[in-house]
Design an enzyme around this catalytic site. Structure first.
Site, PDB file in Angstrom:
ATOM      1  N   HIS A   1      -1.827   0.297  -9.966  1.00  0.00           N
ATOM      2  CA  HIS A   1      -2.445  -0.707  -9.082  1.00  0.00           C
ATOM      3  C   HIS A   1      -2.930  -1.904  -9.912  1.00  0.00           C
ATOM      4  O   HIS A   1      -4.102  -2.312  -9.833  1.00  0.00           O
ATOM      5  CB  HIS A   1      -3.602  -0.093  -8.276  1.00  0.00           C
ATOM      6  CG  HIS A   1      -3.918  -0.869  -7.029  1.00  0.00           C
ATOM      7  ND1 HIS A   1      -4.275  -0.270  -5.849  1.00  0.00           N
ATOM      8  CD2 HIS A   1      -3.926  -2.193  -6.775  1.00  0.00           C
ATOM      9  CE1 HIS A   1      -4.490  -1.193  -4.923  1.00  0.00           C
ATOM     10  NE2 HIS A   1      -4.284  -2.380  -5.482  1.00  0.00           N
TER      11      HIS A   1
ATOM     12  N   ARG B   1       0.851  -1.190   0.000  1.00  0.00           N
ATOM     13  CA  ARG B   1       0.000   0.000   0.000  1.00  0.00           C
ATOM     14  C   ARG B   1       0.883   1.236   0.000  1.00  0.00           C
ATOM     15  O   ARG B   1       1.950   1.250   0.629  1.00  0.00           O
ATOM     16  CB  ARG B   1      -0.903   0.038   1.245  1.00  0.00           C
ATOM     17  CG  ARG B   1      -2.087  -0.906   1.197  1.00  0.00           C
ATOM     18  CD  ARG B   1      -3.135  -0.475   0.152  1.00  0.00           C
ATOM     19  NE  ARG B   1      -4.278  -1.363   0.102  1.00  0.00           N
ATOM     20  CZ  ARG B   1      -4.474  -2.320  -0.812  1.00  0.00           C
ATOM     21  NH1 ARG B   1      -3.574  -2.532  -1.767  1.00  0.00           N
ATOM     22  NH2 ARG B   1      -5.570  -3.052  -0.792  1.00  0.00           N
TER      23      ARG B   1
END
Ligand code: NDP
Length: 318
Positions: free
Chosen positions: A281, A233
């Site tokens: 992502h 993350r």
């Protein structure tokens, strides 16, 4: 008992309408009688909502649904759901765990590893200057790759890298054993884990313990010239510290797949930072069918009085 038990698909940030068909098909097959609705649906009575599935659901909403029996993340991470301070303490929270998704992650990290191991980063820099110079080549066994996080993703990634001949180590909270992988655990062993690495990969969940973990001190503990791959993350990295490590040449380069704010704004300096590869992502995701079937099966389980699968440890944050 609800008259029309409903699974509410909900996100403040993403359009989940593309998942509706897969959820309806899964409900027909695995939980007959379950209605699937997309938030905000004016026709849904709050008392009918037995389950919510989503990504960044409005904070406070789960606590306002009196019949809610399950809250499900549509991804592997759950930090976007746990930020809600009003979550009922006993509400079961689940996430997606999928072997195909883990294999996709292994592919992505293998590519990023080869990018540095075979010197593709250097060849691309040289191409920009029409320079014909072979980057140093060595066998995989001489490149040390470290995987932070030995969970569903990290274990598959570590195994895949080991199968390709790399010298692989892994780091987790509790001690783990993965064949062919040197395993380290806990903060006390972080230095020993990091010291020999040529490439370090984060596959950690975002928790209070991992937020800001990759800061100036952490970059200083890496071997000079190591490369960094972040698939965990964005909030795990202190960006000014990463940029400084790159500028000083302590860090060879970084493949960054996750960011604090996604999509990464067009004017963000990372897009144009030498040595940084930005990917949107894209490392891995489960298919809509897998997501829908896992969540709907869990709705059927909780409605039958069973514990759902892939339940998250609320107290540890993942
Ligand atoms: P898991 O929960 O299965 O594994 C998490 C791992 O991290 C475990 O090994 C755990 O240790 C370790 N860990 C957690 N906290 C710490 C800590 N403080 N110190 C050391 N180790 C720690 O998660 P997954 O493998 O399924 O996914 C990991 C993360 O990857 C997700 O949360 C998400 O953020 C990210 N992800 C990103 C994707 C992308 O496309 N970029 C796709 C999928 C996931 P222990 O084994 O001791 O519990």
């Amino acid at each position: 008992m609800s008259a029309s038990p409903t699974l509410l698909l909900c996100s403040e940030t993403d359009d989940l309408s593309g998942l509706l068909g897969a959820f309806e098909a899964a409900a027909d097959e695995l939980c007959p009688g379950l209605r699937v609705a997309l938030w905000p649906d004016a026709g849904v009575d709050d008392r009918d909502v037995v389950a919510m599935a989503g990504w960044f659901v409005p904070q406070g909403l789960p606590a306002r649904l009196p019949g809610l029996q399950l809250l499900a993340s549509i991804g592997a991470g759950v930090e976007h759901l746990l930020r809600d301070q009003a979550l009922p303490p006993d509400l079961p929270l689940t996430r997606i765990v999928d072997a195909e998704q883990a294999r996709g992650m292994a592919e992505f990290v293998l590519w990023a590893t080869l990018h540095y191991h075979r010197g593709l980063d250097r060849a691309l820099q040289q191409q920009a200057q029409a320079l014909w110079r072979m980057p140093p080549q060595r066998p995989a066994s001489q490149t040390c790759v470290g995987v932070m996080g030995l969970g569903a993703m990290g274990t598959e990634v570590a195994r895949c890298l080991a199968a390709h001949g790399f010298a692989v180590s892994g780091w987790s909270r509790q001690p783990r054993a993965v064949e062919g992988v040197r395993c380290w655990a806990g903060d006390a062993q972080l230095d020993d884990f990091l010291r020999p690495l040529d490439i370090v990969v984060s596959l950690l969940p975002l928790t209070e313990a991992t937020r800001g973990l990759c800061n100036a001190d952490w970059f200083a503990r890496l071997k000079p010239g190591a490369a960094f791959v972040n698939c965990g993350r964005g909030e795990q990295v202190v960006l000014p510290d990463l940029l400084q490590a790159l500028e000083r040449g302590n860090l060879r380069g970084a493949v960054l797949d996750v960011f604090e704010h996604e999509p990464l704004p067009a004017d963000h300096p990372l897009w144009r930072t030498p040595g940084v590869v930005v990917t949107p992502h894209m490392a891995s995701s489960a298919s809509p069918q897998v997501i829908a079937r896992q969540i709907v099966s869990n709705v059927a389980r909780v409605r039958a009085g069973l514990s759902p699968l892939h339940r998250v440890g609320r107290e540890r944050g993942y």
